[in-house]
Enzyme design. Structure first.
Site, PDB file in Angstrom:
ATOM      1  N   GLU A 162      66.975 -13.966 -23.648  1.00  0.00           N
ATOM      2  CA  GLU A 162      67.643 -12.955 -22.814  1.00  0.00           C
ATOM      3  C   GLU A 162      68.743 -13.600 -21.967  1.00  0.00           C
ATOM      4  OE1 GLU A 162      64.839 -10.611 -20.585  1.00  0.00           O
ATOM      5  OE2 GLU A 162      64.461  -9.324 -22.299  1.00  0.00           O
ATOM      6  N   GLU A 319      61.309  -7.679 -28.263  1.00  0.00           N
ATOM      7  CA  GLU A 319      60.312  -7.463 -27.200  1.00  0.00           C
ATOM      8  C   GLU A 319      60.294  -6.000 -26.803  1.00  0.00           C
ATOM      9  OE1 GLU A 319      60.894  -9.533 -23.513  1.00  0.00           O
ATOM     10  OE2 GLU A 319      61.440 -11.385 -24.506  1.00  0.00           O
TER      11      GLU A 319
END
Ligand code: GAL
Length: 683
Positions: A162, A319
Site C-alpha cells: 500500500e 486485501e
C-alpha cells in the site's frame, strides 16, 4: 516488449498457466510458532486457500542488522506452503524499516507539513525520496529476488505494501530537493514555473530553484498550483520508488509478474492510479467497506473503477476484510452472508483473486481487533465456516469465470485524479467539495435505475459509450476538452456538472467563465458561482431540491433546452439544468447543482430515456439488485447482487445458476446474497 496493461496472472497452484480464481490472505507467520504454522496450512487447505501474500512486514526478521540476514524461517514457510499446494505472492518486505535502520539513519523518517518527524513505532515511516532508505530497501529487494526468484511457490512479486498509505506527503529536506528536480523537469525554466504558479500574486516570484519549498505550514493559503504540483509530485515520487524495486525484480526474475496493492477506495486520494496502472504487470487492489447508506454502492464503485484501471481485464483483490476492521470509530462486524456477498461483488467487477487481511487474527499489536479468515474464536466459528464455503464457491462453482473480462457498459462515469486533488484544497468558492462523492452519487442513481455504468479514469478511451458522465471535472486542459467535444460531435451524450471546466492544468482560471473550453459545446456560460451554505437549499421548478452549489448561468446558444430552472432564491427563473443537442446526434448536458439521491435518480432516468439507455433487468428487480456481467467466450456470467436486506424473487430471469441457488428450485436471491447465472452469449 511493452508490458502496459499486460495481465500476467500468477501461475496456478499446479504450476500451469491455467486461469483460476485465487483465494487467500496476507500471511504473517512471524507472529506465530511453528506448531501454529502446521495448523495454518491444514486449515488453509480446508478453506480452499491457494495463495498467500507473504513477508509484507518481515524486514526486521529477515535482515537483523546491516550485514546480518536470517532467511531460514522464511525458507521453511515457503517450503511448507509449496508442499501443501499453496502459492505465494511474495512481498519484497520493504514496507516497514527495522529499528536498527531508523536508529542508524533517522534521516529516512518522514516530516509533516508542520515540521514534525514521524517517528518509528508504527509502520511505513520512510521518506519516499530518501536516497538512504532507497539504498537499503533496494538491497533487501535484491536479496529477496536472489533467494526466492526460483522457488516453486513464488507466483508474483508484491512490491512494498500500500505505497503511500501513511507516507504519501513528506515535507522533509529530501522531499524539497526531489520536488525541485521534479519541477525543473516539468517546467524547464524558472520563468515557466513562475508563470504556471502565478507567482506575480502575493510577491511569490522565484529567482532561484533553491528558494522553492514543498507547501509547508504557511501564514495563509499556500500557492494553489504549488499545492497541486506537490500532489502530482508526491504521487510520482512513490511511483518512481515502485519502479526502482520493479526494475530489480524484472532484471533478476523476468518470469515473475510484479504488482503492488492499490487502495482504490473513497477516502484515499493521494496516488494517481490512472498513471500507476500502466506500471504494474497486473492491477491489485485493497478495499475496506465504510458503514453508511452507500456502503455497498461504494464497494461496487471502487471495484468497478479498479476494473477501469485494469482496462476491463481481470485484477487481484489483494486485501479486504472477512468482518470488522480496527481503524474506524466503531468497527461493525459483517452480518451473515456479507462476507461472501462483498467478495463476490469484487469478482463480479473482474477480480480473479479474493484475498483478505489477514489469514489468522493477531494476538498482539495494533490490529488484534481486526477480523481475519481464522478469528480469535478459531475454526469453529461462523466466520471460518463462511470462509470455507466461499473457498468452495470460488474453487468449484465459479471456476469457469476465471480469466473472463468485464462486459463493457453503455455508460461511463469518469474519475479524474487532478480534479479530485484540486477540489479538496483550500481557498475555493466552497469547502466540502468531493469529486469522488459526486461521481459515486451518480453511480448510486444508476444502480437505483438498474443501469450498469463503467467507472473509468479520465484517460480511458470513450469510444463505444453512448453516455459519459463527467462530474466536477474541475481541471480541464484543452486536450481533454477536445477529447470530450469530439466524443459529443461523434454522437455521444455527455453530462457534466457544477465546478467543471474551471481551470487549466496550471490551475489558472479559463477566461470568460466556466466551463471554459466546453462553453460552446454546452451552450452555456457561468457568470458567477453561487455556492450554498451548509443546510441551505433551493427549489427547482421540476420539484427537485438543490443543495451545496448553484450557478448564475446564461444560455449562449438558442438551441439549448432548459430542463429545469431555479424556483427560489435570487437565481429564481434562471436555468439550472440544460442540454444542447449536437449536430451528429449527440448532446451535452450541464447540471449546475447538487441533487439528493431521489432527485438525481429522477433526473438520470429522464436523461437515460432521452439517450436510449435502458436497464437490462426486469422492472421489479431494478433498484433492489445490482447486475454486473463478465463475458467469456461462449457464455456470459451475470452476477446478481442483492442490495437489500430482504430476499428478492428472480422469477423470469433466464440462465443457468452456477452458485447462490439450488440448480432446480425457486429462483430467490437471498437477503445479502449473490446469484451467478451462466447465460449463453448472444441470448
Ligand atoms: C491495509 C494494510 C494491511 C492492514 C489492513 C487493515 O491498509 O495493507 O496491512 O493494515 O489495512 O485493514
Amino acid at each position: 516488449m511493452s508490458r502496459t496493461h499486460a495481465y500476467n496472472q500468477p501461475r496456478g497452484p499446479d504450476g500451469s498457466a491455467r486461469r483460476y480464481l485465487a483465494y487467500g490472505a496476507d500471511y504473517n507467520p512471524e507472529q506465530w510458532s511453528r506448531e501454529v504454522w502446521a495448523e495454518d496450512v491444514r486449515l488453509m487447505r480446508e478453506a480452499g486457500v491457494n495463495i498467500v501474500n507473504l513477508g509484507i512486514f518481515s524486514w526486521a526478521r529477515i535482515q537483523t542488522g546491516p550485514n546480518t540476514w536470517d532467511f531460514t524461517w522464511l525458507d521453511e514457510v515457503m517450503d511448507l506452503l509449496h508442499d501443501n499446494g499453496i502459492t505465494v505472492d511474495l512481498a519484497t518486505a520493504t514496507a516497514s524499516p527495522p529499528a536498527w535502520l531508523t536508529t542508524a539513519h533517522p534521516e529516512i523518517l518522514p516530516v509533516t507539513h508542520t515540521g514534525e518527524t514521524l517517528w518509528p513505532g508504527a509502520r511505513q515511516h520512510w521518506r519516499p525520496t530518501s536516497p538512504v532508505f532507497r539504498e537499503h530497501a533496494l538491497r533487501l529487494a535484491e536479496a529477496m529476488a536472489e533467494r526466492y526468484g526460483n522457488h516453486p511457490a513464488l507466483v508474483a512479486w508484491h512490491v512494498s505494501n500500500e505505497l503511500g498509505c501513511h507516507n504519501i506527503y513528506d515535507y522533509s529536506e529530501d522531499a524539497a530537493t526531489a520536488f525541485r528536480g521534479w519541477l525543473r523537469h516539468r517546467y524547464g525554466t524558472l520563468d515557466a514555473l513562475n508563470h504556471a504558479w502565478g507567482t506575480a500574486f502575493w510577491s511569490q516570484h522565484y529567482t532561484d530553484w533553491e528558494q522553492i519549498l514543498p507547501p509547508r505550514l504557511a501564514a495563509s493559503h499556500a500557492n494553489p498550483t504549488q499545492q497541486l504540483d506537490f500532489k502530482r509530485f508526491s504521487s510520482d515520487a512513490l511511483l518512481e520508488y515502485f519502479r526502482a524495486e520493479r526494475e530489480i525484480l524484472r532484471r533478476l526474475t523476468p518470469h515473475v509478474p510484479v504488482t503492488t496493492n492499490f487502495m482504490v477506495m473513497g477516502h484515499i486520494t493521494g496516488m494517481n492510479y490512472a498513471e500507476w496502472a500502466h506500471e504494474v504487470d497486473f492491477v491489485s487492489n485493497d478495499h475496506y467497506v465504510h458503514p453508511g447508506p452507500q456502503r455497498l454502492d461504494e464497494l461496487s464503485f471502487s471495484a468497478n473503477l479498479t476494473s477501469g484501471l485494469a482496462r476491463g481485464r481481470p485484477w487481484y483483490l489483494m486485501e479486504h476484510s472477512t468482518s470488522a476492521v480496527n481503524w474506524q470509530p466503531v468497527n461493525v462486524p459483517k452480518a451473515p452472508g456479507e462476507l461472501s456477498r462483498d467478495s463476490l461483488l469484487h469478482v463480479a467487477h473482474g477480480a480473479d483473486a479474493v484475498c483478505y487481511f489477514q489469514w489468522r487474527q493477531s494476538a498482539a499489536g495494533a490490529e488484534k481487533y481486526h477480523s481475519a479468515m481464522v478469528p480469535h474464536a478459531g475454526a469453529d466459528s461462523r466466520v471460518f465456516r463462511e470462509v470455507t464455503e466461499l473457498g468452495r464457491v470460488l474453487g468449484e462453482d465459479l471456476a469457469e469465470v476465471a480469466g473472463t473480462e468485464r462486459r463493457r457498459s453503455r455508460t461511463a462515469i469518469i474519475i479524474d485524479w487532478e480534479s479530485r486533488w484540486a477540489v479538496e484544497r483550500d481557498s475555493l468558492p466552497r469547502s466540502g467539495l468531493d469529486h469522488h462523492q459526486e461521481a459515486l452519487d451518480w453511480y448510486s442513481a444508476f444502480l437505483d435505475l438498474g443501469v450498469r455504468a463503467d467507472v473509468v479514469p479520465s484517460d480511458a478511451p470513450l469510444e463505444g459509450y453512448d453516455t459519459v458522465i463527467a462530474p466536477m471535472l474541475n481541471v480541464l486542459p484543452q486536450d481533454v476538452a477536445d477529447h470530450l467535444t469530439a466524443y459529443v460531435n461523434g454522437g455521444g451524450h455527455l453530462v457534466t456538472t457544477y465546478f467543471s471546466g474551471v481551470v487549466d492544468q496550471n490551475d489558472h482560471v479559463h477566461p470568460g467563465g466556466s466551463p471554459g473550453p466546453l462553453r460552446e459545446l454546452l451552450g452555456i456560460r457561468v457568470e458567477e458561482f453561487a455556492p450554498l451554505l451548509d443546510g441551505a437549499s433551493l427549489a427547482l421548478d421540476d420539484g427537485s431540491v438543490a443543495t451545496l452549489w448553484s450557478d448564475d448561468l446564461a444560455v449562449i446558444d438558442p438551441s439549448v433546452t432548459v430542463l429545469a430552472s431555479y424556483a427560489s432564491g435570487h437565481l429564481s427563473g434562471q436555468p439550472a439544468i440544460t442540454r444542447r443537442s449536437a449536430p451528429g446526434g449527440g448532446s451535452a448536458t450541464y447540471v449546475s447543482t447538487h441533487l439528493n439521491r431521489k432527485d438525481l435518480t429522477a433526473l438520470s432516468k429522464k436523461l437515460l430515456e432521452t439517450f436510449g439507455v435502458h436497464s437490462e433487468l426486469p422492472e421489479d428487480l431494478r433498484e433492489r439488485v445490482e447486475l454486473t456481467v463478465r463475458a467469456g467466450e461462449s457464455a456470459e456470467y451475470w452476477f446478481l447482487t442483492n442490495r437489500t436486506e430482504e430476499s428478492v424473487s428472480l422469477a423470469g430471469l433466464a440462465g443457468e445458476p452456477l452458485t447462490g441457488l439450488s440448480k432446480t428450485g425457486e429462483h430467490t436471491l437471498p437477503a445479502r446474497g449473490t446469484v451467478v447465472l451462466r447465460v449463453p452469449s448472444g441470448s
